[in-house]
Scaffold this motif. Sequence first.
Motif, PDB file in Angstrom:
ATOM      1  N   ASN A  46       0.837  -1.198   0.000  1.00 35.36           N
ATOM      2  CA  ASN A  46       0.000   0.000   0.000  1.00 35.36           C
ATOM      3  C   ASN A  46       0.871   1.247   0.000  1.00 35.36           C
ATOM      4  OD1 ASN A  46       0.796   0.480   2.710  1.00 35.36           O
ATOM      5  ND2 ASN A  46      -0.919  -0.711   3.484  1.00 35.36           N
ATOM      6  N   PHE A  47       0.242   2.378  -0.200  1.00 31.81           N
ATOM      7  CA  PHE A  47       0.950   3.652  -0.263  1.00 31.81           C
ATOM      8  C   PHE A  47      -0.053   4.760   0.031  1.00 31.81           C
ATOM      9  CE2 PHE A  47      -0.468   2.247  -4.392  1.00 31.81           C
ATOM     10  CZ  PHE A  47      -1.118   3.338  -4.925  1.00 31.81           C
TER      11      PHE A  47
ATOM     12  N   ALA B 241      -3.967   3.787  -0.395  1.00 30.09           N
ATOM     13  CA  ALA B 241      -4.401   2.975  -1.522  1.00 30.09           C
ATOM     14  C   ALA B 241      -3.536   1.721  -1.589  1.00 30.09           C
ATOM     15  CB  ALA B 241      -4.287   3.764  -2.821  1.00 30.09           C
ATOM     16  N   ASP B 242      -4.035   0.693  -2.274  1.00 32.58           N
ATOM     17  CA  ASP B 242      -3.236  -0.529  -2.421  1.00 32.58           C
ATOM     18  C   ASP B 242      -2.704  -0.640  -3.845  1.00 32.58           C
ATOM     19  OD1 ASP B 242      -5.159  -1.843  -4.142  1.00 32.58           O
ATOM     20  OD2 ASP B 242      -6.345  -2.284  -2.352  1.00 32.58           O
ATOM     21  N   GLU B 243      -1.876  -1.654  -4.078  1.00 35.11           N
ATOM     22  CA  GLU B 243      -1.162  -1.772  -5.347  1.00 35.11           C
ATOM     23  C   GLU B 243      -2.069  -1.992  -6.549  1.00 35.11           C
ATOM     24  OE1 GLU B 243       1.813  -4.757  -4.986  1.00 35.11           O
ATOM     25  OE2 GLU B 243       3.297  -3.358  -4.183  1.00 35.11           O
ATOM     26  N   SER B 244      -3.300  -2.408  -6.326  1.00 36.12           N
ATOM     27  CA  SER B 244      -4.226  -2.610  -7.445  1.00 36.12           C
ATOM     28  C   SER B 244      -4.784  -1.288  -7.975  1.00 36.12           C
ATOM     29  CB  SER B 244      -5.388  -3.518  -7.019  1.00 36.12           C
ATOM     30  OG  SER B 244      -6.198  -2.865  -6.045  1.00 36.12           O
ATOM     31  N   THR B 245      -4.511  -0.196  -7.262  1.00 31.36           N
ATOM     32  CA  THR B 245      -5.039   1.115  -7.652  1.00 31.36           C
ATOM     33  C   THR B 245      -4.318   1.636  -8.893  1.00 31.36           C
ATOM     34  OG1 THR B 245      -5.483   1.607  -5.319  1.00 31.36           O
ATOM     35  CG2 THR B 245      -5.532   3.448  -6.867  1.00 31.36           C
ATOM     36  N   GLN B 246      -5.083   1.979  -9.907  1.00 33.13           N
ATOM     37  CA  GLN B 246      -4.542   2.541 -11.143  1.00 33.13           C
ATOM     38  C   GLN B 246      -4.787   4.045 -11.147  1.00 33.13           C
ATOM     39  OE1 GLN B 246      -6.341   0.428 -14.402  1.00 33.13           O
ATOM     40  NE2 GLN B 246      -6.086  -1.571 -13.388  1.00 33.13           N
ATOM     41  N   ILE B 247      -3.743   4.818 -11.395  1.00 36.88           N
ATOM     42  CA  ILE B 247      -3.837   6.276 -11.267  1.00 36.88           C
ATOM     43  C   ILE B 247      -3.370   6.965 -12.542  1.00 36.88           C
ATOM     44  CG2 ILE B 247      -2.974   8.296 -10.026  1.00 36.88           C
ATOM     45  CD1 ILE B 247      -2.628   6.468  -7.570  1.00 36.88           C
ATOM     46  N   THR B 248      -4.200   7.891 -13.031  1.00 32.82           N
ATOM     47  CA  THR B 248      -3.843   8.733 -14.163  1.00 32.82           C
ATOM     48  C   THR B 248      -4.007  10.197 -13.757  1.00 32.82           C
ATOM     49  OG1 THR B 248      -4.585   7.061 -15.748  1.00 32.82           O
ATOM     50  CG2 THR B 248      -4.360   9.314 -16.560  1.00 32.82           C
ATOM     51  N   VAL B 249      -3.009  10.991 -14.114  1.00 34.24           N
ATOM     52  CA  VAL B 249      -2.996  12.416 -13.749  1.00 34.24           C
ATOM     53  C   VAL B 249      -3.049  13.245 -15.022  1.00 34.24           C
ATOM     54  CG1 VAL B 249      -1.782  14.215 -12.464  1.00 34.24           C
ATOM     55  CG2 VAL B 249      -1.541  11.817 -11.773  1.00 34.24           C
ATOM     56  N   ARG B 250      -3.929  14.232 -15.039  1.00 35.17           N
ATOM     57  CA  ARG B 250      -4.013  15.130 -16.181  1.00 35.17           C
ATOM     58  C   ARG B 250      -4.527  16.490 -15.711  1.00 35.17           C
ATOM     59  NH1 ARG B 250      -6.718  12.595 -20.431  1.00 35.17           N
ATOM     60  NH2 ARG B 250      -6.796  10.546 -19.406  1.00 35.17           N
ATOM     61  N   LYS B 251      -4.528  17.450 -16.605  1.00 34.82           N
ATOM     62  CA  LYS B 251      -5.059  18.778 -16.292  1.00 34.82           C
ATOM     63  C   LYS B 251      -6.572  18.724 -16.203  1.00 34.82           C
ATOM     64  CE  LYS B 251      -5.010  23.540 -18.087  1.00 34.82           C
ATOM     65  NZ  LYS B 251      -4.536  24.400 -19.201  1.00 34.82           N
ATOM     66  N   ALA B 252      -7.146  19.382 -15.185  1.00 38.35           N
ATOM     67  CA  ALA B 252      -8.601  19.422 -15.026  1.00 38.35           C
ATOM     68  C   ALA B 252      -9.230  20.249 -16.147  1.00 38.35           C
ATOM     69  CB  ALA B 252      -8.970  20.010 -13.668  1.00 38.35           C
ATOM     70  N   PRO B 253     -10.475  19.941 -16.528  1.00 35.88           N
ATOM     71  CA  PRO B 253     -11.145  20.676 -17.601  1.00 35.88           C
ATOM     72  C   PRO B 253     -11.669  22.042 -17.172  1.00 35.88           C
ATOM     73  CG  PRO B 253     -12.595  18.982 -16.744  1.00 35.88           C
ATOM     74  CD  PRO B 253     -11.275  18.792 -16.060  1.00 35.88           C
ATOM     75  N   PHE B 254     -11.471  22.403 -15.917  1.00 35.39           N
ATOM     76  CA  PHE B 254     -11.874  23.721 -15.414  1.00 35.39           C
ATOM     77  C   PHE B 254     -10.727  24.284 -14.593  1.00 35.39           C
ATOM     78  CE2 PHE B 254     -13.422  20.303 -12.748  1.00 35.39           C
ATOM     79  CZ  PHE B 254     -12.927  20.638 -11.497  1.00 35.39           C
ATOM     80  N   SER B 255     -10.829  25.540 -14.218  1.00 34.08           N
ATOM     81  CA  SER B 255      -9.735  26.198 -13.508  1.00 34.08           C
ATOM     82  C   SER B 255     -10.230  26.823 -12.207  1.00 34.08           C
ATOM     83  CB  SER B 255      -9.095  27.277 -14.389  1.00 34.08           C
ATOM     84  OG  SER B 255     -10.059  28.271 -14.722  1.00 34.08           O
ATOM     85  N   ALA B 256      -9.289  27.236 -11.375  1.00 31.64           N
ATOM     86  CA  ALA B 256      -9.602  28.021 -10.179  1.00 31.64           C
ATOM     87  C   ALA B 256      -9.462  29.498 -10.540  1.00 31.64           C
ATOM     88  CB  ALA B 256      -8.658  27.659  -9.041  1.00 31.64           C
ATOM     89  N   ARG B 257     -10.433  30.297 -10.118  1.00 30.06           N
ATOM     90  CA  ARG B 257     -10.411  31.729 -10.444  1.00 30.06           C
ATOM     91  C   ARG B 257     -10.130  32.511  -9.161  1.00 30.06           C
ATOM     92  NH1 ARG B 257     -15.314  33.878 -13.272  1.00 30.06           N
ATOM     93  NH2 ARG B 257     -13.782  35.083 -14.455  1.00 30.06           N
ATOM     94  N   LEU B 258      -8.877  32.927  -9.008  1.00 35.00           N
ATOM     95  CA  LEU B 258      -8.459  33.641  -7.808  1.00 35.00           C
ATOM     96  C   LEU B 258      -8.584  35.146  -8.027  1.00 35.00           C
ATOM     97  CD1 LEU B 258      -5.242  31.662  -6.778  1.00 35.00           C
ATOM     98  CD2 LEU B 258      -7.644  31.195  -6.208  1.00 35.00           C
ATOM     99  N   ILE B 259      -9.238  35.806  -7.082  1.00 33.05           N
ATOM    100  CA  ILE B 259      -9.349  37.266  -7.134  1.00 33.05           C
ATOM    101  C   ILE B 259      -8.097  37.878  -6.528  1.00 33.05           C
ATOM    102  CG2 ILE B 259     -10.620  39.282  -6.281  1.00 33.05           C
ATOM    103  CD1 ILE B 259     -13.124  37.559  -6.220  1.00 33.05           C
ATOM    104  N   LYS B 260      -7.519  38.816  -7.231  1.00 34.79           N
ATOM    105  CA  LYS B 260      -6.335  39.519  -6.749  1.00 34.79           C
ATOM    106  C   LYS B 260      -6.593  41.026  -6.770  1.00 34.79           C
ATOM    107  CE  LYS B 260      -3.731  35.832  -6.359  1.00 34.79           C
ATOM    108  NZ  LYS B 260      -3.217  35.389  -5.039  1.00 34.79           N
TER     109      LYS B 260
END
Length: 291
Positions: free
Chosen positions: A238-239, A250-269
């Motif tokens: 596990n990890f 999670a355990d070793e059977s967990t399959q993970i894919t990382v990508r950019k989200a289809p939306f963004s965070a809108r920070l007010i400055k």
Amino acid sequence: MKIAFHGRNFNDAARPFIESMFSELAKRNIEIQLSKTFREFLDQSGVIHHSTLVYDSPDELFNPRLLVSMGGDGTLLETISHIGPKQIPTIGINVGRLGFLATVPPERINDMIGALEQGQFKIDERSLVSIESNVDLFNGINFGLNDFTITKTETSSMITVHTYLNEEFLNSYWADGLIVSTPTGSTGYSLSCGGPVLVPHSQNFIITPISPHNLNVRPLVVEDNAVIRCEIKSRSNNFLVSLDARSTIADESTQITVRKAPFSARLIKMLDDSFLNTLRNKLSWGLDMRN
């Protein structure tokens, strides 16, 4: 105007500014809504807030014009998780410590209110990292503003992260873990592990190993339209996976894919808020620490 608030506890020095803020909002007839946990803290602290509206989940938000985070950077990351695809503009009041993301100091809260009413601010679009997995790791909130991290558990030895970039084999990282960071998160965990600082609108991810066994393995900057797939092997089977401040095992059977989200965070400055100024001030760049 409608404003929603999420926050955590704050120190006594910030209390007069917070009370003054709620009083000013009441004078301006601005309708407010509080997260359930923040409302409970304010009530326990005896802070008068003039609000009867509470939300306990993102679906209960009353379509505010903006959402205010009151705390440090961790609170703002938590606030972003309340918004997701709604992309409600968010501003952070820094009643925490570092303040890379929550940049409005308590003494400028009333200035902030006036600027918001008059439209004297800018919107800073920040990319998010998104996680896909064969199991639900984060209760459906599978996006983060800072980073996604794979690490060994406390009782396990070094793990191996077999990593693929756009389905082409990249590397097998023998390490304590691996970080996939957004430009926003480049000044966080990735930086402490030797990763580079990226300006916020760089269209990149950073893949940063944590204490790699092979010292010639270095952080790698890739385009943010890349798809990163990870297969993890561990002696303990596990990890730990983390998405901003949220984590689970999670355990070793967990399959993970990382990508950019289809939306963004809108920070007010605020108009005088500059990332380069924040970088110099928070990291003490240009200061001679010997004097």
